[in-house]
Design a protein around this motif. Structure first.
Motif, PDB file in Angstrom:
ATOM      1  N   LYS A 120       0.835  -1.211   0.000  1.00  0.00           N
ATOM      2  CA  LYS A 120       0.000   0.000   0.000  1.00  0.00           C
ATOM      3  C   LYS A 120       0.867   1.257   0.000  1.00  0.00           C
ATOM      4  N   LEU A 121       1.974   1.220   0.732  1.00  0.00           N
ATOM      5  CA  LEU A 121       2.898   2.353   0.727  1.00  0.00           C
ATOM      6  C   LEU A 121       3.486   2.553  -0.667  1.00  0.00           C
ATOM      7  N   PHE A 122       3.768   1.448  -1.343  1.00  0.00           N
ATOM      8  CA  PHE A 122       4.333   1.532  -2.687  1.00  0.00           C
ATOM      9  C   PHE A 122       3.316   2.122  -3.664  1.00  0.00           C
ATOM     10  N   VAL A 123       2.063   1.696  -3.568  1.00  0.00           N
ATOM     11  CA  VAL A 123       1.012   2.225  -4.448  1.00  0.00           C
ATOM     12  C   VAL A 123       0.831   3.726  -4.233  1.00  0.00           C
ATOM     13  N   ALA A 124       0.795   4.147  -2.960  1.00  0.00           N
ATOM     14  CA  ALA A 124       0.641   5.571  -2.660  1.00  0.00           C
ATOM     15  C   ALA A 124       1.843   6.366  -3.170  1.00  0.00           C
ATOM     16  N   SER A 125       3.050   5.790  -3.062  1.00  0.00           N
ATOM     17  CA  SER A 125       4.261   6.449  -3.565  1.00  0.00           C
ATOM     18  C   SER A 125       4.185   6.632  -5.075  1.00  0.00           C
ATOM     19  N   CYS A 126       3.697   5.609  -5.762  1.00  0.00           N
ATOM     20  CA  CYS A 126       3.561   5.692  -7.223  1.00  0.00           C
ATOM     21  C   CYS A 126       2.559   6.771  -7.632  1.00  0.00           C
ATOM     22  N   LEU A 127       1.483   6.918  -6.870  1.00  0.00           N
ATOM     23  CA  LEU A 127       0.507   7.974  -7.146  1.00  0.00           C
ATOM     24  C   LEU A 127       1.126   9.357  -6.972  1.00  0.00           C
ATOM     25  N   ALA A 128       1.942   9.499  -5.916  1.00  0.00           N
ATOM     26  CA  ALA A 128       2.606  10.783  -5.674  1.00  0.00           C
ATOM     27  C   ALA A 128       3.563  11.106  -6.812  1.00  0.00           C
ATOM     28  N   LEU A 129       4.293  10.094  -7.286  1.00  0.00           N
ATOM     29  CA  LEU A 129       5.206  10.315  -8.411  1.00  0.00           C
ATOM     30  C   LEU A 129       4.430  10.582  -9.701  1.00  0.00           C
ATOM     31  N   LEU A 130       3.231  10.007  -9.814  1.00  0.00           N
ATOM     32  CA  LEU A 130       2.386  10.266 -10.977  1.00  0.00           C
ATOM     33  C   LEU A 130       2.051  11.757 -11.073  1.00  0.00           C
TER      34      LEU A 130
ATOM     35  N   LEU B  53       0.508  19.164   0.395  1.00  0.00           N
ATOM     36  CA  LEU B  53       0.058  20.555   0.522  1.00  0.00           C
ATOM     37  C   LEU B  53       0.710  21.452  -0.531  1.00  0.00           C
ATOM     38  N   LEU B  54       1.995  21.234  -0.787  1.00  0.00           N
ATOM     39  CA  LEU B  54       2.689  22.039  -1.795  1.00  0.00           C
ATOM     40  C   LEU B  54       2.144  21.770  -3.195  1.00  0.00           C
ATOM     41  N   HIS B  55       1.860  20.507  -3.502  1.00  0.00           N
ATOM     42  CA  HIS B  55       1.274  20.181  -4.807  1.00  0.00           C
ATOM     43  C   HIS B  55      -0.071  20.878  -4.985  1.00  0.00           C
ATOM     44  N   LEU B  56      -0.923  20.763  -3.969  1.00  0.00           N
ATOM     45  CA  LEU B  56      -2.259  21.339  -4.049  1.00  0.00           C
ATOM     46  C   LEU B  56      -2.187  22.852  -4.259  1.00  0.00           C
ATOM     47  N   LEU B  57      -1.326  23.507  -3.475  1.00  0.00           N
ATOM     48  CA  LEU B  57      -1.177  24.957  -3.572  1.00  0.00           C
ATOM     49  C   LEU B  57      -0.617  25.354  -4.939  1.00  0.00           C
ATOM     50  N   GLY B  58       0.412  24.645  -5.414  1.00  0.00           N
ATOM     51  CA  GLY B  58       1.027  24.978  -6.690  1.00  0.00           C
ATOM     52  C   GLY B  58       0.082  24.809  -7.866  1.00  0.00           C
ATOM     53  N   ILE B  59      -0.717  23.746  -7.844  1.00  0.00           N
ATOM     54  CA  ILE B  59      -1.661  23.497  -8.939  1.00  0.00           C
ATOM     55  C   ILE B  59      -2.730  24.582  -8.992  1.00  0.00           C
ATOM     56  N   VAL B  60      -3.296  24.906  -7.833  1.00  0.00           N
ATOM     57  CA  VAL B  60      -4.357  25.929  -7.785  1.00  0.00           C
ATOM     58  C   VAL B  60      -3.814  27.291  -8.230  1.00  0.00           C
ATOM     59  N   LEU B  61      -2.620  27.658  -7.768  1.00  0.00           N
ATOM     60  CA  LEU B  61      -2.031  28.937  -8.163  1.00  0.00           C
ATOM     61  C   LEU B  61      -1.731  28.983  -9.660  1.00  0.00           C
ATOM     62  N   THR B  62      -1.344  27.847 -10.238  1.00  0.00           N
ATOM     63  CA  THR B  62      -1.090  27.798 -11.677  1.00  0.00           C
ATOM     64  C   THR B  62      -2.371  28.043 -12.466  1.00  0.00           C
TER      65      THR B  62
ATOM     66  N   THR C 206      -6.562  18.934 -13.851  1.00  0.00           N
ATOM     67  CA  THR C 206      -6.745  17.479 -13.773  1.00  0.00           C
ATOM     68  C   THR C 206      -5.802  16.840 -12.745  1.00  0.00           C
ATOM     69  N   MET C 207      -4.709  17.521 -12.419  1.00  0.00           N
ATOM     70  CA  MET C 207      -3.754  16.967 -11.464  1.00  0.00           C
ATOM     71  C   MET C 207      -4.267  16.956 -10.028  1.00  0.00           C
ATOM     72  N   ILE C 208      -5.327  17.705  -9.768  1.00  0.00           N
ATOM     73  CA  ILE C 208      -5.869  17.771  -8.407  1.00  0.00           C
ATOM     74  C   ILE C 208      -6.382  16.400  -7.951  1.00  0.00           C
ATOM     75  N   ILE C 209      -6.946  15.616  -8.876  1.00  0.00           N
ATOM     76  CA  ILE C 209      -7.548  14.324  -8.500  1.00  0.00           C
ATOM     77  C   ILE C 209      -6.520  13.349  -7.935  1.00  0.00           C
ATOM     78  N   PRO C 210      -5.415  13.020  -8.653  1.00  0.00           N
ATOM     79  CA  PRO C 210      -4.429  12.111  -8.046  1.00  0.00           C
ATOM     80  C   PRO C 210      -3.734  12.707  -6.833  1.00  0.00           C
ATOM     81  N   THR C 211      -3.653  14.043  -6.758  1.00  0.00           N
ATOM     82  CA  THR C 211      -3.055  14.685  -5.581  1.00  0.00           C
ATOM     83  C   THR C 211      -3.878  14.389  -4.332  1.00  0.00           C
ATOM     84  N   LEU C 212      -5.190  14.545  -4.430  1.00  0.00           N
ATOM     85  CA  LEU C 212      -6.068  14.259  -3.290  1.00  0.00           C
ATOM     86  C   LEU C 212      -6.011  12.779  -2.911  1.00  0.00           C
ATOM     87  N   LEU C 213      -5.888  11.902  -3.913  1.00  0.00           N
ATOM     88  CA  LEU C 213      -5.832  10.462  -3.644  1.00  0.00           C
ATOM     89  C   LEU C 213      -4.584  10.076  -2.860  1.00  0.00           C
TER      90      LEU C 213
END
Length: 424
Positions: free
Chosen positions: A9-19, A82-91, A168-175
């Motif tokens: 499960k940690l590996f799957v979550a890591s892959c999502l973050a890298l996605l 948090l940084l991903h979410l903030l950066g995507i919204v600001l973009t 569209t990047m917000i969805i995998p970020t929240l996951l």
């Protein structure tokens, strides 16, 4: 492994973050041209914005490397979320150079924080199969680029805005944020093994580590600079430049999925040497051929850069284990910093080539923003067709140097292995 730790499960979550990291790379590569037109930005200004992600990355990954053993990998990954979410919204709500600069910096720092935590996490939860699992983890980087570039291609055909593409990047970020919040984490491998902080610092100053640190500059520039700028560099050489990035990333994804078989049949240094040879050949073809042969060059180039990043990290983790998370993160930081510096200078060089191809005293932005079909627009397209391949030809020098360097390293490691067997 500690009780309650769920490696898969940690590996799957890591892959999502890298996605998410790779989606930001692929989507940004696909919309750079649009940003330049909409906000009247020169290629130099676009290169500064794009390079911000690459120096934001090493800033975060190096800081993360120093503190991950202390604060733990979970806290780092929540900071990345948090940084991903903030950066995507600001973009999405950007309105010019500085807003794009700041939002891209946040995304770059988020990307670096993901690497700072996930590389040692993967090495910790799969201690007997590091290089293979790091390749499997890093296949999600080119995999995300494939998804990102195809989304850009599809959304452009549908006439959807670049803001929707970024959103569209917000969805995998929240996951991935949700998954990491609900999982338990182990301590890093270095902490678990009892290796002291002093031993870790000594390890990153050994000659072998320093050599790999410098070689990381070249492998990262070859892979990431070319990928990030492919749409700009070749869009007037072929009508489907963004699909070249999708092709190279697709080859990388497939190749990293087969990493186990490749690494076991060929030594990591042998893999790096072959990678440098194929990268040089592919880059040469991309800078010289035309028509459908460009896609052949892209395929060869994709094969070349497939194993660079994860195998460099795996080599250090396996051969200099005392360097721990710091060693892996310094390597990643070195690569991204080199790309940011190279990108900054190449942006200015690209503009200078364009200017040299236009009439004397021509205003670059006037030609860039000219209406399609006008004399100015045609002249600008012709100038771009010269500038892109020229940048690739200059970059070709780097993998050629890597061929010589990895060749020497191959014989050095083979000699060291023989010496170790004789000692035993």
């Amino acid at each position: 492994m500690e009780k309650g730790i769920q490696p898969n499960k940690l590996f799957v979550a890591s892959c999502l973050a890298l996605l998410v990291t790779s989606l930001s790379f692929g989507i940004r590569a696909g919309i750079l041209g649009k940003l330049g037109v909409e906000f009247h930005l020169s290629v130099r200004e676009l290169s500064i914005i794009a390079s911000t992600a690459f120096w934001g990355f090493p800033l975060a990954v190096v800081i993360g490397g120093f503190i991950v053993d202390v604060i733990g990998m979970k806290r780092l990954l929540l900071a990345a979320f948090l940084l991903h979410l903030l950066g995507i919204v600001l973009t999405v709500f950007a309105n010019g150079f500085w807003s794009l600069f700041i939002s891209t910096l946040f995304v770059g720092m988020a990307n670096g924080t993901v690497e700072a935590a996930c590389n040692p996490l993967v090495a910790t939860i799969f201690p007997t199969n590091k290089t293979t699992k790091l390749n499997h983890f890093h296949l999600w980087f080119p995999g995300g680029i494939v998804v990102g570039t195809l989304l850009v291609f599809l959304f452009n055909r549908l006439g959807l805005s670049w803001q929707i593409q970024v959103a569209t990047m917000i969805i995998p970020t929240l996951l991935y944020g949700y998954l990491f919040m609900n999982l338990s984490f182990p301590v890093t491998e270095r902490v678990a093994s009892g290796t002291s902080t002093e031993e870790m610092y000594r390890a990153v100053f050994t000659p072998l580590f320093l050599v790999m640190f410098v070689l990381m500059f070249g492998t990262a520039i070859t892979e990431l600079f070319t990928g990030q700028w492919i749409e700009v560099l070749l869009k007037n050489v072929t009508e489907n430049a963004i699909l070249i990035l999708a092709l190279t990333a697709g080859v990388q994804t497939f190749g990293r999925g087969l990493a186990g078989a490749v690494v076991h049949k060929i030594s990591p240094v042998g893999v790096l040497l072959i990678s440098a040879i194929l990268s040089a050949l592919g880059l040469y073809m991309l800078s010289t051929v035309t028509g459908n042969m460009i896609f052949v060059g892209a395929f060869i180039f994709g094969m070349g850069v497939t194993y660079f990043w994860p195998t460099m990290l795996g080599f250090v983790s396996e051969n200099i284990p005392a360097s721990g998370a710091l060693g892996m993160n310094l390597m990643g930081g070195a690569g991204m910093f080199a790309v940011s510096v190279y990108m900054f200078f190449m942006g200015g060089f690209y503009d200078s080539i364009i200017s040299s191809q236009l009439p004397a005293n021509a205003v670059l932005d006037a030609y860039r923003s000219a209406a399609p079909g006008t004399t100015e627009a045609t002249a600008f397209l012709q100038a771009q067709a010269v500038a892109g391949p020229e940048i690739l030809r200059v970059t070709l020098v780097i993998p050629i140097i890597l061929i010589a360097a990895f060749g020497c390293l191959f014989f050095y490691m083979r000699g060291r292995k023989k010496q170790q067997l004789q000692t035993v």
